[in-house]
Design an enzyme around this catalytic site. Structure first.
Site, PDB file in Angstrom:
ATOM      1  N   LYS A  22       0.816  -1.219   0.000  1.00 43.89           N
ATOM      2  CA  LYS A  22       0.000   0.000   0.000  1.00 43.89           C
ATOM      3  C   LYS A  22       0.858   1.281   0.000  1.00 43.89           C
ATOM      4  CE  LYS A  22      -3.966  -2.217   2.294  1.00 43.89           C
ATOM      5  NZ  LYS A  22      -4.877  -2.152   3.469  1.00 43.89           N
ATOM      6  N   TYR A  31     -12.493  -2.020  -3.289  1.00 38.20           N
ATOM      7  CA  TYR A  31     -12.971  -2.044  -1.907  1.00 38.20           C
ATOM      8  C   TYR A  31     -14.490  -1.830  -1.817  1.00 38.20           C
ATOM      9  CZ  TYR A  31      -8.430  -2.290   0.534  1.00 38.20           C
ATOM     10  OH  TYR A  31      -7.227  -2.710   1.069  1.00 38.20           O
ATOM     11  N   ARG A  86      -2.189 -14.182   4.988  1.00 37.57           N
ATOM     12  CA  ARG A  86      -2.943 -13.477   6.037  1.00 37.57           C
ATOM     13  C   ARG A  86      -2.197 -13.573   7.380  1.00 37.57           C
ATOM     14  NH1 ARG A  86      -7.122  -9.973   4.655  1.00 37.57           N
ATOM     15  NH2 ARG A  86      -7.825 -10.225   6.799  1.00 37.57           N
ATOM     16  N   ARG A  89       2.641  -6.283   9.376  1.00 35.94           N
ATOM     17  CA  ARG A  89       1.967  -5.119   9.965  1.00 35.94           C
ATOM     18  C   ARG A  89       2.578  -4.730  11.310  1.00 35.94           C
ATOM     19  NH1 ARG A  89      -4.091  -6.791   7.846  1.00 35.94           N
ATOM     20  NH2 ARG A  89      -4.119  -5.491   5.975  1.00 35.94           N
ATOM     21  N   ASN A 149      -1.825   0.406   6.840  1.00 37.33           N
ATOM     22  CA  ASN A 149      -1.334  -0.866   7.379  1.00 37.33           C
ATOM     23  C   ASN A 149      -0.517  -1.672   6.368  1.00 37.33           C
ATOM     24  OD1 ASN A 149      -3.455  -1.674   5.836  1.00 37.33           O
ATOM     25  ND2 ASN A 149      -4.645  -2.577   7.498  1.00 37.33           N
ATOM     26  N   HIS A 169      -2.255  -5.429   1.701  1.00 36.06           N
ATOM     27  CA  HIS A 169      -3.546  -6.113   1.566  1.00 36.06           C
ATOM     28  C   HIS A 169      -3.271  -7.546   1.179  1.00 36.06           C
ATOM     29  CE1 HIS A 169      -7.397  -7.485  -0.040  1.00 36.06           C
ATOM     30  NE2 HIS A 169      -6.716  -7.927  -1.072  1.00 36.06           N
ATOM     31  N   GLU A 188      -9.736 -10.917  -7.411  1.00 33.93           N
ATOM     32  CA  GLU A 188      -8.824  -9.776  -7.261  1.00 33.93           C
ATOM     33  C   GLU A 188      -7.654  -9.866  -8.244  1.00 33.93           C
ATOM     34  OE1 GLU A 188      -7.922  -9.772  -3.043  1.00 33.93           O
ATOM     35  OE2 GLU A 188      -9.972  -9.205  -2.523  1.00 33.93           O
TER      36      GLU A 188
END
Ligand code: ATP
Ligand code: MG
Length: 138
Positions: free
Chosen positions: A9, A49, A85, A102, A112, A115, A126
């Site tokens: 990000k 999003y 994740r 993170r 953060n 993604h 995605e």
């Protein structure tokens, strides 16, 4: 082998830590099989999003995601979705486990750093949203 979709990000690209994040990805046996640095348009970010469009943080999230370059990626490995994740850590870095991306790099619950898809079904959607099949090289 499974695939997941990742975004590094704007808070991370601005701080020049895409390599530090990729190092963690690779150390955890996920292979970056596609990657490109792009600037999201408002439309593209809103589409991505859209599940959050009624949330109070939606406008801020779109402003943030369009505030600088992002790096979009396809990651491959066993249990790629769950594994990534876990490596990412909790949405709010204050709650993220030690050693996660993170915990190490995120600034706050919004900025953060990464993604990751939350299911294989969403990963496929995605990936298609950002990549043509010929851009993904195994
Ligand atoms: P992502 O979908 O980006 O991988 P996530 O699945 O951990 O993150 P989501 O609940 O899907 O978290 O939220 C999407 C993104 O919206 C978060 O990563 C964060 O950038 C932002 N966000 C989520 N909750 C908040 C909040 N309470 N305040 C501000 N921003 C938030
Ligand atoms: Mg999410």
């Amino acid at each position: 082998m499974d695939r997941t979709f990742s975004i590094i990000k704007p808070d991370a690209t601005k701080r020049n830590i895409t390599g530090a994040i990729n190092k963690i990805i690779e150390e955890n046996d996920l292979v970056i099989i596609a990657q490109k640095r792009i600037k999201l348009s408002t439309d593209k970010a809103e589409g991505f999003y859209s599940i959050h469009k009624d949330k109070p943080f939606f406008r801020d999230l779109i402003d943030y995601m369009t505030s600088g370059p992002v790096v979009v990626q396809v990651l491959e490995g066993s249990n790629a979705v769950e594994k990534y994740r876990k490596i990412m850590g909790s949405t709010n870095p204050a709650n993220a486990e030690e050693g996660t991306i993170r915990k190490l790099h995120a600034l706050n619950i919004q900025e953060n750093s990464v993604h990751g898809s939350d299911s294989s079904e969403n990963a496929e959607i995605e990936i298609k949203y950002f990549f043509d099949e010929i851009e993904i090289v195994c």
